[in-house]
Scaffold this active site. Structure first.
Site, short mmCIF file in Angstrom:
data_model
loop_
_atom_site.label_atom_id
_atom_site.label_comp_id
_atom_site.label_asym_id
_atom_site.label_seq_id
_atom_site.Cartn_x
_atom_site.Cartn_y
_atom_site.Cartn_z
N ARG A 193 -11.09 7.44 1.44
CA ARG A 193 -9.66 7.48 1.73
C ARG A 193 -9.03 8.61 0.91
O ARG A 193 -8.87 8.48 -0.29
CB ARG A 193 -9.00 6.14 1.40
CG ARG A 193 -7.48 6.17 1.59
CD ARG A 193 -6.86 4.78 1.61
NE ARG A 193 -6.89 4.12 0.32
CZ ARG A 193 -6.20 2.99 0.05
NH1 ARG A 193 -5.44 2.43 0.99
NH2 ARG A 193 -6.28 2.42 -1.14
N ASP A 477 -3.64 -1.75 -7.65
CA ASP A 477 -3.65 -0.30 -7.51
C ASP A 477 -2.22 0.21 -7.45
O ASP A 477 -1.28 -0.53 -7.75
CB ASP A 477 -4.49 0.15 -6.31
CG ASP A 477 -3.92 -0.33 -4.98
OD1 ASP A 477 -2.75 -0.76 -4.92
OD2 ASP A 477 -4.66 -0.26 -3.97
#
Length: 555
Positions: A193, A477
């Protein structure tokens, strides 16, 4: 003469003829070769990644598509202003033919047919080995929200990916313990990603300006690994984050088309899964799949970034858009159910897989009771997803892979997915997607404190170079920090009254910050994290992404 490709490290100067030959091979005039400069510290094995050919390829992407990306970022601001004025979003009338057409995306490619369990995590060697050995179907190798973009992480992550693709990845811990890829059975399909369109990479300059972080991440990965992946029977696959609509998906399609031509790859071999984690994207799911075209494979449903986007877009649209405590906004809230069911229905109508959200729980190997509660919560979450029609889902810890697999196996059995379940019963309206007022829950002092404490703890770790952080039994995150600080900003500007009777003001938030920082105690980078949190949570004007000012503080 073409310009040199150079490093700040005085001992490294890349051969300009190599870069020029690549440009000529790719149909560019060597005389207008972009000047490419690596303005970052030396990274171990970095020379294997920052080769003349790879840097010339990234520079070519930047030269061709950088201005297009800049225009799309400007269009985001215009779109946000339009939505804020109207206090609603609707589907675009000009794309009705796309929504009513009979088109479909290509079938899932090798390695992405069965995605029932995907594990996410940063491209840090030890965690990467554990992710690849855990028995998941897919490893989402995260160069975005679970990664601080220190230059050593950016380049080191590409080294890890290069080794992982070739099955040579290994790591020796300081205590001598060795981590190696298992030799028995298949390893998960690797799907990196890259960063979102908004983030720059200031350590790689093209004609004196920072390159687009997404083009650096995707470009380096594709240059070094696309052909290798195809030769191994898989393919070059990516996750695409933070998209806000079909035009941004179209730009990725153009990048992929060009990359395939330059690298000599079969047309349509680069395949991507798009995260629907912004509220504008929720109204353009079909259009995004259509624009990504032959490169489209799946959509993914997020949570924290989606809620963050709702706050950002409707931050000044009135009290009906003020969320309760973020912990109260679960995936079973009416507007979240509308969002996820719409995603499954769109995906299956168009032949794309639907991938569910993150199970962020970290199982406890010391507290049996806490572990049982965490596993039960994950099992319930994954059972709901597969029952709704999702074809796979995310976990953040290897111990959660069997729990997720069990839930999906119970419904899928030996089938790789449930694309044949079209969900024709789903009919979602704009009002349902925007029903923030219908979310149950309170606005509490405990919620305010949690936002402050978790965000500061996370930001301290992020500034130290760790983008995936275990806090209170959850793997957090950057999305956690974004929703936390944006909710505080929203509550201040909406003068929210808490369950204690206190009104949320900047003064109250600063008092809470003082108390929470004192309770945290000694922690590396805590003072920087505190200042950054105050900057992004208490600013008069809403900062679009906290990672932009945070990026200015690293290295």
């Amino acid at each position: 003469m073409p310009a040199s490709v150079v490093h700040r490290d005085p001992g490294t100067v890349l051969d300009r003829r190599s870069a020029a030959s690549l440009a000529t091979k790719h149909g560019r005039d060597g005389g207008d070769m972009a000047d490419v400069r690596v303005d970052g510290p030396a990274v171990e094995r970095g020379e294997e990644i920052l080769t003349p050919g790879a840097l010339a390829f990234v520079a070519d992407l930047q030269t061709r598509f950088g201005a297009h990306r800049d225009a799309l970022l400007a269009a985001r601001a215009t779109r946000r202003a339009e939505i804020a004025t109207a206090r609603r979003i609707d589907v675009r009338p000009e794309t009705e033919a796309v929504r009513t057409g009979g088109w479909q995306v290509p079938p899932p490619p090798p390695g992405l047919v069965d995605r029932r369990v995907e594990i996410t995590g940063p491209t840090e060697p030890k965690m990467a080995v554990n992710a690849l050995n855990c028995g998941a179907n897919v490893w989402l190798a995260d160069l975005e929200d679970a990664n601080t973009p220190h230059w050593r992480n950016v380049v080191g992550g590409q080294v890890v990916l290069r080794d992982a693709v070739r099955r040579t990845l290994a790591f020796t811990a300081p205590d001598g313990r060795e981590y190696r890829l298992r030799e028995d059975g298949e390893l998960p399909t690797i799907v990196p990603r890259p960063r979102g369109w908004h983030l720059p990479e200031r350590h790689l300059l093209v004609d004196g300006a920072p390159a687009v972080g997404a083009l650096v991440d995707a470009g380096l990965y594709l240059f070094h690994n696309a052909r290798e992946q195809l030769d191994r029977g898989s393919g070059p696959y990516l996750y695409l984050p933070k998209l806000e609509g079909a035009l941004e998906a179209r730009l990725w399609a153009l990048v992929f088309d060009h990359a395939e031509q330059v690298l000599g790859l079969p047309a349509g071999s680069i395949r991507a899964t798009m995260l629907i984690e912004t509220i504008p994207a929720a109204f353009e799911m079909e259009e995004m799949l259509h624009e990504l075209g032959s490169h489209a494979t799946a959509l993914n449903a997020g949570r924290w970034d989606y809620l963050f986007s709702i706050i950002k877009v409707f931050r000044d649209a009135g009290p009906e858009f003020v969320l309760p405590d973020r912990a109260a906004v679960t995936m079973t809230a009416p507007m979240m159910r509308a969002y996820t069911e719409q995603l499954v229905a769109v995906c299956h109508r168009r032949g794309a897989l639907a991938i569910g959200g993150m199970a962020a729980a970290i199982p406890s190997r010391r507290d049996a009771g806490a572990n049982a509660r965490a596993l039960a919560q994950v099992r319930e979450d994954k059972t709901r997803e597969v029952g709704d029609g999702f074809d796979g889902s995310w976990v953040a810890h290897p111990d959660l892979v069997p729990v997720c697999r069990e839930a999906f196996d119970a419904v899928l059995g030996g089938r790789p997915h449930q694309l044949d379940r079209l969900r024709d019963d789903v009919s979602v309206t704009p009002e349902q997607l925007l029903d923030v007022a219908g979310v149950p829950g309170e606005r509490t002092m405990a919620g305010l404190r949690a936002n402050v404490e978790v965000a500061i703890r996370y930001l301290a770790a992020w500034l130290a170079g760790n983008g995936a952080v275990g806090i209170h039994g959850l793997m957090e995150d950057a999305a956690t920090a974004e929703i936390s600080r944006s909710q505080v900003w929203q509550w201040v500007h909406a003068a929210v009254e808490l369950d204690t009777g206190e009104t949320v003001t900047a003064e109250l938030v600063r008092r809470v910050i003082d108390e929470e920082v004192a309770a945290i105690g000694r922690l590396d980078h805590v003072d920087q994290a505190r200042a950054l949190f105050e900057q992004v949570a208490l600013a008069e004007d809403f900062p679009d992404f906290l990672t932009l000012p945070a990026y200015g503080l690293v290295e």
